[in-house]
Design a protein around this motif. Sequence first.
Motif, short mmCIF file in Angstrom:
data_model
loop_
_atom_site.label_atom_id
_atom_site.label_comp_id
_atom_site.label_asym_id
_atom_site.label_seq_id
_atom_site.Cartn_x
_atom_site.Cartn_y
_atom_site.Cartn_z
N ARG A 89 22.98 -27.32 30.77
CA ARG A 89 23.44 -28.16 31.86
C ARG A 89 24.95 -28.32 31.84
NH1 ARG A 89 25.21 -33.12 32.97
NH2 ARG A 89 25.25 -33.68 30.76
N THR A 90 25.51 -28.64 30.67
CA THR A 90 26.95 -28.89 30.60
C THR A 90 27.76 -27.61 30.81
OG1 THR A 90 26.87 -28.73 28.18
CG2 THR A 90 26.70 -30.92 29.15
N SER A 91 27.22 -26.46 30.37
CA SER A 91 27.94 -25.20 30.59
C SER A 91 28.03 -24.89 32.07
CB SER A 91 27.28 -24.06 29.82
OG SER A 91 26.01 -23.72 30.37
N ALA A 92 26.94 -25.14 32.80
CA ALA A 92 26.96 -24.90 34.24
C ALA A 92 27.89 -25.88 34.93
CB ALA A 92 25.54 -25.01 34.81
N SER A 94 30.46 -27.44 33.82
CA SER A 94 31.87 -27.22 33.52
C SER A 94 32.47 -26.11 34.37
CB SER A 94 32.05 -26.88 32.04
OG SER A 94 31.47 -25.62 31.73
N ALA A 95 31.61 -25.25 34.93
CA ALA A 95 32.11 -24.13 35.75
C ALA A 95 32.28 -24.52 37.21
CB ALA A 95 31.14 -22.95 35.64
N LEU A 96 31.84 -25.71 37.58
CA LEU A 96 31.88 -26.13 38.98
C LEU A 96 33.09 -27.02 39.23
CD1 LEU A 96 28.11 -27.01 39.46
CD2 LEU A 96 29.24 -24.78 39.57
N LEU A 110 25.31 -19.61 37.54
CA LEU A 110 24.64 -18.50 36.87
C LEU A 110 25.59 -17.80 35.91
CD1 LEU A 110 22.38 -16.54 36.30
CD2 LEU A 110 22.96 -15.33 38.43
N ALA A 111 26.81 -17.54 36.32
CA ALA A 111 27.77 -16.88 35.43
C ALA A 111 27.99 -17.70 34.17
CB ALA A 111 29.10 -16.65 36.16
N ALA A 112 28.06 -19.03 34.32
CA ALA A 112 28.25 -19.89 33.15
C ALA A 112 27.04 -19.83 32.23
CB ALA A 112 28.49 -21.33 33.61
N LEU A 114 24.99 -17.29 31.90
CA LEU A 114 24.99 -15.98 31.26
C LEU A 114 26.00 -15.92 30.12
CD1 LEU A 114 24.68 -13.68 34.41
CD2 LEU A 114 22.87 -14.33 32.81
N ARG A 115 27.16 -16.54 30.31
CA ARG A 115 28.15 -16.58 29.23
C ARG A 115 27.62 -17.40 28.06
NH1 ARG A 115 31.81 -16.59 33.67
NH2 ARG A 115 31.78 -18.87 33.80
N PHE A 116 26.97 -18.52 28.36
CA PHE A 116 26.38 -19.33 27.30
C PHE A 116 25.31 -18.54 26.55
CE2 PHE A 116 22.91 -22.08 25.86
CZ PHE A 116 23.59 -22.92 25.00
N ALA A 117 24.44 -17.85 27.28
CA ALA A 117 23.37 -17.07 26.65
C ALA A 117 23.93 -15.93 25.82
CB ALA A 117 22.41 -16.54 27.72
N ALA A 118 25.04 -15.35 26.25
CA ALA A 118 25.66 -14.27 25.48
C ALA A 118 26.13 -14.78 24.12
CB ALA A 118 26.83 -13.68 26.26
N GLU A 119 26.57 -16.03 24.07
CA GLU A 119 27.04 -16.62 22.82
C GLU A 119 25.92 -17.24 22.00
OE1 GLU A 119 30.03 -19.43 23.86
OE2 GLU A 119 31.39 -17.93 24.73
N HIS A 120 24.79 -17.51 22.67
CA HIS A 120 23.66 -18.18 22.01
C HIS A 120 22.35 -17.46 22.38
CE1 HIS A 120 26.33 -21.56 21.02
NE2 HIS A 120 26.78 -21.43 22.24
N LYS A 121 22.27 -16.19 22.00
CA LYS A 121 21.11 -15.40 22.39
C LYS A 121 19.81 -15.96 21.82
CE LYS A 121 23.72 -11.13 23.01
NZ LYS A 121 23.90 -9.71 22.63
N GLU A 122 19.94 -16.76 20.77
CA GLU A 122 18.75 -17.34 20.17
C GLU A 122 18.01 -18.28 21.12
OE1 GLU A 122 22.21 -20.08 19.19
OE2 GLU A 122 21.86 -17.92 19.19
#
Length: 213
Positions: A89-92, A94-96, A110-112, A114-122
């Motif tokens: 929620r906070t990553s999204a 922060s991008a708005l 969505l871009a935010a 995806l960037r979060f997931a790239a750093e936290h694939k777990e």
Amino acid sequence: MGNSPATVTKGETIACNDAKAPRTERGRRTLRKLLDAAAVEFGEKGFHEASVSSITRRAGVALGSFYTYFDSKDALFRALVADMSEKVRTSARSALHDGMDALEIERAALAAFLRFAAEHKEIYRIIDEAEFVDPASYRQHYETIAARITDRLAAGVAAGKFREGLGELEAWALMGMNVFVGLRYVVWGGAEKTPDEVAARVNRLLAEGVLKH
């Protein structure tokens, strides 16, 4: 049990529904260490193979201190799912920024993610495991995200950007698309597309659909 997030640093919160909310800054830092270590441990080993002792070693926290914050490994797992949901929620958010129209908001959110997931694939393994380890947490995770998307769609309708009649069903469809493009292009990788490129393609699909004009 604490039912509200515990503040760690300015702008950062910990979802503590299944954690005993600490009252000191040191305690909040320790809780953060446990959650971060748990994300790595559960992400690498899965819930059943992960152990409290291994998590505390990763966190640099005494084993006995674990029970100051959690009653069990299950409670830690539930807290971690809630914490990850809050981070999404906070990553999204922060991008708005003010001035974005409805389509721009969906692309940026969505871009935010995806960037979060790239750093936290777990996050994918942990959320998927939640379906079996704690189905209520799994459902709440997705229902919470869908509710936020529903609100965004409603705002887009009210602003005259989106067509009338959009609601919960469309929000779940949009969320499903976002989750699976993240799986394909971020977690699995190998497609050489950046989060911004993926988000732009999805945004075009939202704007133009699939029919030939």
